[in-house]
Every structure is written in C-alpha cells, then in structure tokens.
Design an enzyme around this catalytic site. Structure first.
Site, short mmCIF file in Angstrom:
data_model
loop_
_atom_site.label_atom_id
_atom_site.label_comp_id
_atom_site.label_asym_id
_atom_site.label_seq_id
_atom_site.Cartn_x
_atom_site.Cartn_y
_atom_site.Cartn_z
N GLY A 197 -2.30 -3.16 2.22
CA GLY A 197 -0.95 -3.59 1.87
C GLY A 197 -0.64 -5.04 2.18
N ASP A 199 7.91 0.85 8.86
CA ASP A 199 8.85 1.91 8.49
C ASP A 199 9.05 2.82 9.70
OD1 ASP A 199 10.42 3.75 7.18
OD2 ASP A 199 8.85 4.55 5.90
N PHE A 221 11.92 3.20 -1.56
CA PHE A 221 10.49 3.02 -1.69
C PHE A 221 10.20 1.82 -2.57
CE2 PHE A 221 6.10 3.68 -2.72
CZ PHE A 221 5.60 4.11 -1.50
N ASP A 233 1.98 -0.61 -2.37
CA ASP A 233 1.50 0.29 -3.43
C ASP A 233 2.23 1.62 -3.46
OD1 ASP A 233 0.24 1.24 -0.92
OD2 ASP A 233 -0.74 2.66 -2.27
P1 IMP Z 1 4.93 3.54 8.89
O1 IMP Z 1 3.65 4.01 9.53
O2 IMP Z 1 5.88 4.67 8.56
O3 IMP Z 1 5.63 2.42 9.64
O4 IMP Z 1 4.56 2.99 7.46
C1 IMP Z 1 3.68 1.96 7.32
C2 IMP Z 1 2.86 2.08 6.08
O5 IMP Z 1 3.40 3.00 5.12
C3 IMP Z 1 2.83 0.73 5.43
O6 IMP Z 1 1.73 -0.03 5.89
C4 IMP Z 1 2.74 1.08 3.98
O7 IMP Z 1 1.37 1.22 3.62
C5 IMP Z 1 3.43 2.42 3.84
N1 IMP Z 1 4.81 2.29 3.39
C6 IMP Z 1 5.96 2.51 4.07
N2 IMP Z 1 7.04 2.32 3.32
C7 IMP Z 1 6.58 1.93 2.10
C8 IMP Z 1 7.22 1.57 0.85
O8 IMP Z 1 8.45 1.54 0.69
N3 IMP Z 1 6.38 1.24 -0.16
C9 IMP Z 1 5.03 1.23 -0.05
N4 IMP Z 1 4.39 1.56 1.08
C10 IMP Z 1 5.16 1.92 2.14
MG MG Z 2 -0.10 -0.35 4.57
#
Ligand code: IMP
Ligand code: MG
Length: 179
Positions: free
Chosen positions: A45, A103, A152, A159
C-alpha cells in the site's frame, strides 16, 4: 476504473502538496541524524506514497522492505501476519516506517513491535492517511498526511482486492462493489 470510484476524496494536487510538507517535517526531525536513516515501507500500500515522499528527503537513506498480510482479504477477525521481514541490521539505526493508512492499528502495531525488538536508535512512523473513527491509543503516528472519515478509499497505492493502486487520486469506492 473510473466508473468504480464514487467520488474523489483527496485530489492528486492536494496529495502532492501535503506529501511535500510531510517531507519537510521529516527532514527537520532527522536534520541532525548522522549516518543516514532506514526507511521501512510496508508493502504494497505504501509504494506510491513512498516514491513521492523520499524524493523530497535530502539525506542518505536505506530502504528495507516489509510485507504484512492484509487480514481484510481473509476471514474476519484474523490478525495480520508478517510475510517478509526486513533483511538488514537495524540495531542503533534511525528507522522510519512508512505506510498508507492507519485504521484499527492492528497492522502497524505488529510492524512497530517487530521493529522495536531489533533495538533501533529511534523508531518513528509516517502514514499518509489516518481514519480517526477507530484510531487506537497505543499506535501513534509521528507524521500524518490527512485525517479522513471512516470510508473505504482506493488509489495512490491503496487497494481493494489488489486493484486501483494506480488510480492517481484518493477516491471512495462505490459501496456496492465491496458489500
Ligand atoms: P489497520 O490494520 O486496520 O490499521 O489497517 C491497515 C491496513 O488495512 C492498511 O495498510 C491497508 O492495507 C488496509 N486498509 C485500511 N483501510 C483501508 C481503506 O480505506 N482502503 C484500502 N485499504 C485499507
Ligand atoms: Mg497496507
């Protein structure tokens, strides 16, 4: 591709301006750091953000790739897993993790824990986006591009099912595509 994007959340020129500002903040932070720093991009990402950001950083750096599985593609509730760890020695180095979005923080909690165990001289984190809705207290980014609402988003490296990373703006995907 364009037909799948509901609306543009952050246009490319706004991204470019902010990325350059972030580079200035980062450059100030590491101004007195000798020996260069190690950038650890979290794949995949971060690739577009990484490429734009580092070209504004006026000091020596090494890049050490790290890959974490996206739990979003798997069963809900499955924690992220480390697929590829960094291959260079981080002890006493200044390490800056670069990722696309914070996130729930599960991904970056894993990454930071893994890197902290390798005893770097310092460990910081730069994220392009932060969703404030779920922002965890224990995973804090040192450099943040934009705080965004809980939608999202795709594009500029982000992606959905490995698609849309090459979309030049950050856009909101049509909800019917992922529901
Ligand atoms: P977390 O582990 O919930 O903080 O999410 C981190 C990972 O989830 C990021 O590195 C992204 O790959 C994916 N992610 C979280 N939100 C989004 C979004 O809105 N669009 C695309 N990928 C997301
Ligand atoms: Mg990622």
């Amino acid at each position: 591709m364009e037909a799948d994007i509901e609306r543009i959340l952050i246009p490319r020129d706004v991204i470019a301006t902010r990325v350059r500002e972030m580079a200035s903040e980062i450059a100030r932070t590491y101004a007195n750091t000798l020996g260069g720093i190690v950038i650890v991009p979290v794949l995949a990402g971060s690739i577009i953000f990484l490429a734009d950001l580092i070209r504004w950083l006026p000091f020596k750096m090494r890049i050490a790739l790290m890959t974490v599985s996206s739990y979003r593609d798997k069963t809900v509730g499955q924690p992220p897993r480390l697929l590829q760890d960094v291959s260079i020695d981080l002890r006493d180095r200044h390490v800056l993790v670069v990722d696309d979005i914070l996130d729930t923080g599960n991904t970056l909690r894993l990454v930071m824990g893994q890197l902290a165990a390798r005893q770097p001289a310092s460990l910081r984190m730069a994220v392009l986006l932060r969703k404030t809705a779920k922002a965890p207290r224990d995973v804090k980014a040192d450099f943040i591009g934009f705080d965004i609402e809980d939608v999202f988003v795709v594009g500029y490296g982000l992606d959905f099912k490995d698609l849309y990373r090459n979309w030049p703006d950050i856009g909101v995907l049509r909800p019917e595509l992922y529901s």
